[in-house]
Design a protein around this motif. Structure first.
Motif, PDB file in Angstrom:
ATOM      1  N   UNK A  30      41.475  67.720  55.402  1.00 11.25           N
ATOM      2  CA  UNK A  30      40.263  67.334  56.143  1.00 11.25           C
ATOM      3  C   UNK A  30      39.273  66.563  55.280  1.00 11.25           C
ATOM      4  N   UNK A  31      39.187  66.922  54.009  1.00 11.44           N
ATOM      5  CA  UNK A  31      38.279  66.191  53.115  1.00 11.44           C
ATOM      6  C   UNK A  31      38.722  64.744  52.988  1.00 11.44           C
ATOM      7  N   UNK A  32      40.043  64.552  52.829  1.00 12.57           N
ATOM      8  CA  UNK A  32      40.564  63.191  52.744  1.00 12.57           C
ATOM      9  C   UNK A  32      40.250  62.438  54.033  1.00 12.57           C
ATOM     10  N   UNK A  33      40.371  63.138  55.162  1.00 14.71           N
ATOM     11  CA  UNK A  33      40.049  62.516  56.442  1.00 14.71           C
ATOM     12  C   UNK A  33      38.622  62.024  56.480  1.00 14.71           C
ATOM     13  N   UNK A  34      37.707  62.846  55.968  1.00 16.64           N
ATOM     14  CA  UNK A  34      36.291  62.449  55.972  1.00 16.64           C
ATOM     15  C   UNK A  34      36.073  61.218  55.109  1.00 16.64           C
ATOM     16  N   UNK A  35      36.720  61.196  53.952  1.00 20.58           N
ATOM     17  CA  UNK A  35      36.578  60.027  53.076  1.00 20.58           C
ATOM     18  C   UNK A  35      37.024  58.761  53.796  1.00 20.58           C
ATOM     19  N   UNK A  36      38.179  58.828  54.451  1.00 20.92           N
ATOM     20  CA  UNK A  36      38.703  57.607  55.075  1.00 20.92           C
ATOM     21  C   UNK A  36      37.916  57.209  56.308  1.00 20.92           C
ATOM     22  N   UNK A  57      29.527  65.417  47.415  1.00 20.40           N
ATOM     23  CA  UNK A  57      29.317  66.246  48.608  1.00 20.40           C
ATOM     24  C   UNK A  57      30.459  67.228  48.848  1.00 20.40           C
ATOM     25  N   UNK A  58      31.701  66.743  48.693  1.00 24.07           N
ATOM     26  CA  UNK A  58      32.851  67.556  49.092  1.00 24.07           C
ATOM     27  C   UNK A  58      33.788  67.899  47.944  1.00 24.07           C
ATOM     28  N   UNK A  59      33.443  67.458  46.726  1.00 27.36           N
ATOM     29  CA  UNK A  59      34.418  67.477  45.648  1.00 27.36           C
ATOM     30  C   UNK A  59      34.856  68.839  45.159  1.00 27.36           C
ATOM     31  N   UNK A 103      33.913  75.454  52.528  1.00 27.90           N
ATOM     32  CA  UNK A 103      34.577  74.540  51.604  1.00 27.90           C
ATOM     33  C   UNK A 103      35.788  73.952  52.320  1.00 27.90           C
ATOM     34  N   UNK A 104      35.904  72.616  52.230  1.00 25.05           N
ATOM     35  CA  UNK A 104      36.954  71.937  52.991  1.00 25.05           C
ATOM     36  C   UNK A 104      38.294  71.988  52.278  1.00 25.05           C
ATOM     37  N   UNK A 105      39.346  72.030  53.086  1.00 25.75           N
ATOM     38  CA  UNK A 105      40.696  71.884  52.555  1.00 25.75           C
ATOM     39  C   UNK A 105      40.904  70.434  52.106  1.00 25.75           C
TER      40      UNK A 105
END
Lengths: 223, 226, 50
Positions: free
Chosen positions: B53-59, B122-124, B48-50
């Motif tokens: 990093x999750x925000x990074x993937x979105x952008x 996916x990451x929520x 599970x992403x922090x």
């Protein structure tokens, strides 16, 4: 044509060895960092010259777009190229200094980040110059890119400033908390680097001018 | 014609082309989802992403996919030599810039309509969306990226290696925007209040406004050389 | 004394970098000068012929 003796080149030939001598024989040894600290003098000089270079590129770009004179494009191109060279050297020397002092080659400190982003932008500008053949188009594109790149600096600083407040700070600003002898050395090497920058800048300008005359001649012959 | 009407005219023309051909939007959304899946694999499937990093993937997904749309908007005009026609017409280059930037803004917004829900699917898990904040951040990034991207896509379209040049020129310029976006979105996903990321949001707005102004001023020079 | 290596490395990077740039520039300059001479000669010949 190139003049044989550019005054700045002659001056640089005196100033650079002088600065090296000052750094090694005059400047006192720093207590905690030791000899590695001597990298700092030229590192700072290079950084100042690089930043000046990008500023000159931006101003030359604006002037080119307003006046449409070839000289401005020559200056813009020269400033971008010398600036990229100097930034490369700044990043490399900084890295080499950081390895023994911070125990790492790279850290995301605001100043490091700013230099790296500037390097990327202006190296992109060089690639752009290489990708366009028509002279006027190349000049306009380069000018636009130089302006746009320099405009990015405040935002880069704004964004990087925040990083420091989140990460622990590794670097302490030396500031003016230097010994007088060190300040003198710093001034000398800064001066030497600026002279060297001016010499390289003028050399690069004259080469660009020569290439432009060559282009003119080629067009004249084709007619 | 007044400036707003000129802009509206050009904007509607481009959107009509896009609606009829659908060449950018589908590609953008598809590529964006693809990037998210790839990054999901790269980040490790079972972890599970922090928030950050999750925000990074979105952008990363949003910005890499929108460069596809940015490139098309200008290349399309160039292919049929429409740039010359647009310049001959009594429309001002500034209006052209504003219209193109708006088109890019719209395209990015529409592709985000697909990407953001997919991202949360996916990451929520464990993220706090905070919809108003997220919408604000999306709008700011879209503004900055489309303003800078429109100007640079004019430059890139003038070179022979269009598709290669645009990302090379655009991403370094947008690095601070990306950094700000990731930081602020990460904070928002972590459930921190808006006041804490105010200075980040202000910097992002500054980026957008600076490039809107610079683009408006420089675009006429760039577009004449395309 | 290990730290001295870093110092030497840094100074080598600076001067080698600048020297490489200068070499590259001079090569480029020489090439342009040669082309320029060729073209001037060509131009002169053409003027003589006409």
């Amino acid at each position: 044509m190139l003049k044989r003796f550019d005054p700045f080149a002659v001056l640089a030939l005196v100033a650079i060895p002088g600065a090296v001598a000052t750094v090694f024989f005059y400047a006192p040894l720093e207590r905690t960092m030791g000899v590695v600290q001597k990298i700092f003098y030229f590192h700072l000089g290079l950084a100042a010259a690089a930043f000046l270079s990008f500023f000159v590129a931006c101003v030359a770009g604006v002037l080119y777009l307003v006046q449409r004179q070839r000289v401005r494009d020559e200056q813009c191109a020269a400033a971008v190229e010398v600036g990229v060279l100097f930034t490369t050297l700044v990043l490399l020397t900084g890295s080499i200094w950081g390895r023994p002092i911070w125990n790492t080659w790279w850290t995301w400190d605001p100043r490091l980040t700013t230099s790296l982003i500037l390097w990327f932008i202006f190296a992109g500008c060089l690639i752009l110059r290489g990708a366009v053949e028509q002279e006027e188009k190349r000049a306009v594109f380069c000018a636009v890119m130089a302006i746009v790149g320099f405009v990015d600096v405040p935002v880069v600083f704004l964004s990087a400033r925040r990083w420091r407040s989140i990460h622990p700070t590794v670097i302490r600003s030396e500031g003016i908390a230097l010994e007088p002898a060190m300040i003198v050395t710093l001034a000398v090497s800064l001066f030497a680097m600026l002279i060297l920058w001016a010499a390289l800048f003028r050399l690069r300008c004259s080469i660009q001018r020569q290439e432009n005359t060559l282009l003119d001649l080629q067009q004249q012959l084709q007619r | 014609m007044t400036l707003p009407r000129q802009i509206l005219l050009l904007y509607r023309k481009d959107l009509r082309v896009e609606v009829r051909k659908k060449e950018s939007l589908i590609a953008m959304a598809f590529f964006g989802v693809l990037i998210m899946v790839i990054l999901n694999l790269a980040a490790g499937l079972d972890r599970r992403l922090q928030a950050e990093p999750a925000a990074g993937i979105l952008w990363v997904a949003i910005l890499f996919s929108s460069v596809l749309g940015l490139g098309r908007v200008f290349a399309r005009e160039k292919e049929n030599n429409c740039v010359a026609a647009l310049l001959v017409s009594p429309l001002s280059p500034g209006a052209l810039f504003a219209a193109k930037a708006l088109v890019n803004f719209t395209l990015m917004s529409f592709s985000e309509l697909v990407l953001v829900p997919v991202f949360f699917a996916l990451f929520g898990a464990g993220l706090q969306p905070g919809l108003p904040v997220l919408l604000l951040l999306l709008a700011l990034v879209n503004l900055g990226f489309s303003a800078a991207g429109t100007l640079l896509s004019a430059l890139a379209a003038g070179t022979r290696r269009n598709e290669v040049m645009l990302p090379i020129l655009l991403y370094p310029l947008c690095l601070p925007l990306v950094a700000l976006a990731v930081k602020s979105t990460g904070a928002a996903f972590g459930g921190r209040p808006l006041t804490e990321i105010r200075d980040l949001i202000e910097s992002m707005a500054a980026f957008g406004l600076i490039y809107a102004a610079v683009g408006y001023l420089l675009f006429s020079h760039a577009v004449r050389e395309v | 004394m290990e730290r001295a290596t870093y110092l030497i490395l840094a100074y080598m990077v600076i001067w080698v970098g600048i020297a490489a740039y200068l070499t590259w520039l001079s090569g480029r300059q020489r090439q342009t000068a040669r082309r320029l001479e060729e073209l001037t000669a060509q131009l002169k010949r053409r003027e003589v012929q006409s």
